[in-house]
Motif scaffolding. Structure first.
Motif, PDB file in Angstrom:
ATOM      1  N   GLN A   1      -7.253   3.244   1.942  1.00 52.46           N
ATOM      2  CA  GLN A   1      -6.217   2.901   2.919  1.00 52.46           C
ATOM      3  C   GLN A   1      -6.849   2.571   4.275  1.00 52.46           C
ATOM      4  O   GLN A   1      -6.431   1.624   4.934  1.00 52.46           O
ATOM      5  CB  GLN A   1      -5.214   4.034   3.070  1.00 52.46           C
TER       6      GLN A   1
ATOM      7  N   ASP B   1      -8.724   7.766  -2.021  1.00 53.38           N
ATOM      8  CA  ASP B   1      -7.490   7.054  -1.699  1.00 53.38           C
ATOM      9  C   ASP B   1      -7.344   6.841  -0.191  1.00 53.38           C
ATOM     10  O   ASP B   1      -6.933   5.773   0.266  1.00 53.38           O
ATOM     11  CB  ASP B   1      -6.270   7.810  -2.229  1.00 53.38           C
ATOM     12  N   GLN B   2      -7.693   7.853   0.566  1.00 51.34           N
ATOM     13  CA  GLN B   2      -7.621   7.728   2.017  1.00 51.34           C
ATOM     14  C   GLN B   2      -8.615   6.690   2.528  1.00 51.34           C
ATOM     15  O   GLN B   2      -8.305   5.916   3.428  1.00 51.34           O
ATOM     16  CB  GLN B   2      -7.874   9.088   2.681  1.00 51.34           C
TER      17      GLN B   2
ATOM     18  N   GLU C   1       1.683   5.187   0.835  1.00 55.86           N
ATOM     19  CA  GLU C   1       1.367   6.033   1.984  1.00 55.86           C
ATOM     20  C   GLU C   1       0.284   7.030   1.595  1.00 55.86           C
ATOM     21  O   GLU C   1       0.115   7.362   0.421  1.00 55.86           O
ATOM     22  CB  GLU C   1       2.623   6.777   2.439  1.00 55.86           C
ATOM     23  N   VAL C   2      -0.413   7.535   2.599  1.00 58.47           N
ATOM     24  CA  VAL C   2      -1.455   8.520   2.350  1.00 58.47           C
ATOM     25  C   VAL C   2      -0.786   9.809   1.880  1.00 58.47           C
ATOM     26  O   VAL C   2       0.130  10.307   2.529  1.00 58.47           O
ATOM     27  CB  VAL C   2      -2.274   8.795   3.629  1.00 58.47           C
TER      28      VAL C   2
ATOM     29  N   LEU D   1       0.834  -1.193   0.000  1.00 56.32           N
ATOM     30  CA  LEU D   1       0.000   0.000   0.000  1.00 56.32           C
ATOM     31  C   LEU D   1       0.872   1.247   0.000  1.00 56.32           C
ATOM     32  O   LEU D   1       1.871   1.308   0.715  1.00 56.32           O
ATOM     33  CB  LEU D   1      -0.902   0.021   1.233  1.00 56.32           C
TER      34      LEU D   1
ATOM     35  N   SER E   1      -8.413  -0.858   4.034  1.00 59.75           N
ATOM     36  CA  SER E   1      -7.423  -1.936   3.941  1.00 59.75           C
ATOM     37  C   SER E   1      -6.794  -2.262   5.287  1.00 59.75           C
ATOM     38  O   SER E   1      -6.271  -3.352   5.480  1.00 59.75           O
ATOM     39  CB  SER E   1      -6.341  -1.583   2.925  1.00 59.75           C
TER      40      SER E   1
END
Length: 168
Positions: free
Chosen positions: A107, A103-104, A85-86, A83, A110
């Protein structure tokens, strides 16, 4: 619904993309989603005549995809996903903000245990009520509610830790 190989092909052609999207939201990985759908459809193909006679064959297939996702055999492959990173919050225009939020969210999802993620996907993506989620997961409605509450609490905690929560 008709039974036989023609009906299976028709089902895959008409509902395949929806099943793939469902698996993708569950897994967060396009390759794993394809594997999930392919394995389930291959396994169900042998019994399609009986499945096609059901009131809602698609619900049956979705439940099979969900069970395959939650299966212990998939855990190792699922955890191997890398993954990113944010990214830093964007302060530009609205499309960039939406992409960043998506996207955040991926994450955050997940980072949840599989059962909690499944509950949130079934509740918010599939818009299912708790009794139906409980039936799909073979658990009680109270378990669904507690899994959802734990998942949302965990997501809020992670968002606060990463500074993703606004002050309002």
């Amino acid at each position: 619904m008709l039974s036989g190989p023609d009906s299976f092909d028709e089902f895959v052609q008409t509902r395949g993309w929806a099943l793939l999207r469902f698996a993708y939201v569950l897994s967060g990985d396009p390759h794993l989603a394809e594997d999930l759908v392919q394995e389930v459809l291959a396994r169900l193909h042998r019994r399609w005549d009986r499945i096609a006679e059901m009131h809602n064959a698609e619900a049956y297939v979705r439940k099979a995809i969900l069970r395959q996702f939650l299966s212990w055999r998939r855990r190792r492959a699922y955890r191997e996903a890398v993954l990113a990173e944010v990214p830093e919050p964007a302060v530009f225009d609205e499309p960039q903000t939406r992409v960043l939020a998506r996207d955040q969210m991926w994450q955050l999802l997940s980072g949840l245990p599989r059962a909690q993620r499944a509950v949130l996907v079934l509740r918010f993506y599939c818009d299912l009520p708790d009794p139906e989620i409980a039936a799909l997961l073979d658990c009680g409605e109270s378990t669904v509610r507690s899994q959802a509450a734990r998942a949302l609490a965990r997501m809020r905690t992670v968002m606060a830790e990463k500074g993703l929560v606004g002050d309002g």
